[in-house]
Design an enzyme around this catalytic site. Structure first.
Site, short mmCIF file in Angstrom:
data_model
loop_
_atom_site.label_atom_id
_atom_site.label_comp_id
_atom_site.label_asym_id
_atom_site.label_seq_id
_atom_site.Cartn_x
_atom_site.Cartn_y
_atom_site.Cartn_z
N GLY A 10 42.79 38.18 -28.49
CA GLY A 10 41.97 39.22 -29.22
C GLY A 10 41.85 39.10 -30.61
O GLY A 10 41.80 38.39 -31.57
N HIS A 24 37.31 38.25 -33.99
CA HIS A 24 36.57 38.20 -35.45
C HIS A 24 35.00 37.01 -35.13
O HIS A 24 35.31 36.98 -34.26
CB HIS A 24 37.45 37.38 -36.62
CG HIS A 24 38.08 36.38 -35.88
ND1 HIS A 24 37.21 35.10 -35.93
CD2 HIS A 24 39.14 36.23 -35.74
CE1 HIS A 24 38.21 34.28 -35.62
NE2 HIS A 24 39.21 34.60 -35.56
N GLY A 44 34.37 33.84 -35.58
CA GLY A 44 34.88 32.99 -34.78
C GLY A 44 34.78 33.30 -33.09
O GLY A 44 34.07 32.40 -32.98
N HIS A 45 35.31 34.24 -32.72
CA HIS A 45 35.47 34.47 -31.16
C HIS A 45 33.84 35.22 -30.66
O HIS A 45 33.39 33.97 -30.14
CB HIS A 45 36.13 35.08 -30.89
CG HIS A 45 37.63 35.16 -31.26
ND1 HIS A 45 38.34 35.81 -32.42
CD2 HIS A 45 38.43 34.55 -31.12
CE1 HIS A 45 39.82 35.99 -32.44
NE2 HIS A 45 39.66 34.38 -31.48
N GLY A 95 37.22 26.77 -29.46
CA GLY A 95 36.27 26.57 -30.84
C GLY A 95 37.65 25.02 -31.40
O GLY A 95 38.42 24.93 -31.22
N GLN A 137 44.15 21.53 -29.57
CA GLN A 137 44.32 22.54 -28.42
C GLN A 137 43.06 21.85 -27.40
O GLN A 137 43.56 21.45 -26.52
CB GLN A 137 44.20 24.03 -28.82
CG GLN A 137 43.72 24.73 -27.76
CD GLN A 137 44.03 26.23 -28.51
OE1 GLN A 137 44.63 26.74 -28.60
NE2 GLN A 137 42.86 27.00 -28.00
N SER A 174 42.94 35.47 -36.61
CA SER A 174 43.42 36.27 -36.55
C SER A 174 44.55 36.95 -36.77
O SER A 174 44.54 38.29 -37.61
CB SER A 174 43.68 36.78 -34.72
OG SER A 174 42.58 36.44 -33.94
P1 AMP Z 1 42.68 32.57 -30.19
O1 AMP Z 1 42.10 34.28 -29.77
O2 AMP Z 1 43.48 33.01 -31.75
O3 AMP Z 1 43.30 31.97 -29.00
O4 AMP Z 1 41.11 32.15 -30.30
C1 AMP Z 1 40.50 32.07 -29.14
C2 AMP Z 1 39.53 30.70 -29.18
O5 AMP Z 1 38.24 30.89 -30.56
C3 AMP Z 1 40.27 29.17 -29.83
O6 AMP Z 1 38.69 28.28 -28.63
C4 AMP Z 1 39.82 29.11 -30.58
O7 AMP Z 1 39.00 28.11 -31.00
C5 AMP Z 1 38.51 30.12 -30.88
N1 AMP Z 1 38.55 29.64 -32.73
C6 AMP Z 1 39.51 31.04 -33.59
N2 AMP Z 1 39.24 31.14 -34.37
C7 AMP Z 1 37.61 30.25 -34.60
C8 AMP Z 1 36.37 30.28 -35.64
N3 AMP Z 1 36.88 30.40 -37.39
N4 AMP Z 1 35.75 29.17 -35.81
C9 AMP Z 1 35.27 28.93 -34.07
N5 AMP Z 1 36.35 29.07 -33.29
C10 AMP Z 1 37.43 29.43 -33.42
#
Ligand code: AMP
Length: 280
Positions: free
Chosen positions: A31, A34, A36-37, A147, A153, A186
Site C-alpha cells: 500500500g 505511488h 512505481g506500484h 519492481g 527481493q 512509500s
Molecule cells: P512495496 O509496497 O514497497 O512492498 O512494493 C510493492 C512492489 O512495488 C514491489 O515489487 C516493489 O519492488 C515495487 N516498487 C516499489 N517501488 C517501486 C519503484 N519506484 N519502481 C518500480 N517498482 C517499485
C-alpha cells in the site's frame, strides 16, 4: 472493482474467472501506492485478462516494531488510485486472515539472504517469502509483477518459486523515479522537503558509479561513495558491487559480466534502498 478481505471469497471469485479461461496478473504491495506500484499494475493490465492487487503491510518482514508502526498506510487513497487505473480486484486482508497461526515454513535462499538487506535486516526475507508464498497460494496468478527497485527481493522470490514449484511467471519491472532521480518508495512519504532533496544524491551517485564501472578499481569507487555520503552527513548502511545472479560482492571488474550496484542509505531517520545495473 471488487474488494475482498477473506481468502475464501477471493478464491471462489477467482476460480470462476479461471474456469472461464481468463489469465490472472497479480501485483502484491504494502500500500501507500505511488507511480512505481502503478507501473507494475499497468504492465499487468496489458498482459492479463484480470488484475489482482493486494494491499497488506506484512508484519513478519519488519525487523523493527517502530518501522512497522510508522510505515505509511493510506488504504482509502490506494483504493481510489487502483479504481482509477481500472483494477479488477483488490485483496486487503487483516493480519489474522493472513496469519491465523505463525508461519513455520522453512526457506533456503542459498546464501542470497546473507548479504545487503539480509545482513542488515535479519529475518526480513523469510517474512517476505512467507507472505508472497501465501499470496501466491491464494491468488494462483499466471503472472506476478515485481519492481527491480527491490532487486534482492526479486531474486529471493525467484528462488522460492523454483524451490516450491509454484507455477507462476515472475515479471520484473523497471524502477520508477521522481524528477530528481530518487526512486519512488512509500517511505519517501516520511521525508521532509529538504530530505527529499538530499536523497537525490543516491541516484546521482549510482549514475556516477555506472559511468566509472570497468575503469576505476572497485575499492576506489566504494571509498569514493562512502566519502560522498559522509560529506553530506548521510548514514550509508552499505554500498555493494555484486554479481547480478549470486549477489556475491566483487573485488575486480575482470571477468565480471553481470554486475549490479546496490545501496542502502539513511536520510534522516528514513532508510532508503536503490540499485543500478552496471553490466548485463
Ligand atoms: P512495496 O509496497 O514497497 O512492498 O512494493 C510493492 C512492489 O512495488 C514491489 O515489487 C516493489 O519492488 C515495487 N516498487 C516499489 N517501488 C517501486 C519503484 N519506484 N519502481 C518500480 N517498482 C517499485
Amino acid at each position: 472493482m471488487e474488494l475482498f478481505k477473506t481468502k475464501k471469497e477471493l478464491k471462489e471469485y477467482l476460480k470462476e474467472k479461471k474456469d472461464a479461461g481468463m489469465t490472472i496478473g497479480f501485483v502484491p504491495t504494502m500500500g501507500a501506492l505511488h507511480d512505481g506500484h502503478l507501473s507494475l499494475f499497468r504492465e499487468a493490465k496489458d498482459e492479463n485478462d484480470l488484475v489482482v492487487a493486494s494491499i497488506f503491510v506484512n508484519p513478519t518482514q519488519f525487523n523493527s516494531k517502530s518501522d512497522l508502526e510508522k510505515y505509511p498506510r493510506t488504504p482509502e487513497a490506494d483504493l481510489k488510485k487502483l479504481e482509477g487505473e481500472g483494477c479488477d480486484v483488490v485483496f486487503h486482508p487483516s493480519n489474522e486472515e493472513m496469519y491465523p497461526e505463525p508461519d513455520t515454513t522453512e526457506f533456503d535462499f542459498g546464501g542470497l539472504d546473507e548479504v545487503m538487506e539480509g545482513k542488515y535486516r535479519p529475518g526480513h526475507f523469510k517474512g517476505v517469502a512467507s507472505v508472497v508464498k501465501k499470496l501466491f497460494e491464494i491468488v494462483e496468478p499466471h503472472r506476478a509483477y515485481f519492481g527491480l527497485k527491490d532487486y534482492q527481493q526479486l531474486l529471493i522470490i525467484h528462488k522460492m518459486v523454483k524451490d516450491f514449484n509454484i507455477p507462476v511467471e515472475l515479471v520484473p519491472c523497471p524502477i520508477v523515479r521522481e524528477k530528481n532521480g530518487l526512486a519512488m518508495s512509500s517511505r519517501n512519504e516520511l521525508l521532509s522537503k529538504s530530505e527529499r532533496k538530499q536523497a537525490s544524491l543516491i541516484y546521482k551517485t549510482l549514475k556516477f558509479v555506472k559511468v566509472q564501472a570497468g575503469f576505476q578499481p572497485i575499492h576506489e569507487l566504494k571509498n569514493h561513495v562512502e566519502r560522498e555520503f559522509k560529506r553530506k552527513n548521510m548514514k550509508l548502511e552499505y554500498f555493494e558491487i555484486v554479481d547480478l545472479f549470486t549477489l556475491e560482492p566483487l573485488t575486480t571488474w575482470l571477468g565480471s559480466k553481470n554486475v549490479i550496484a546496490c545501496i542502502a542509505v539513511y536520510v534522516g531517520n528514513v532508510r532508503l534502498i536503490d540499485n543500478i545495473i552496471l553490466f548485463s
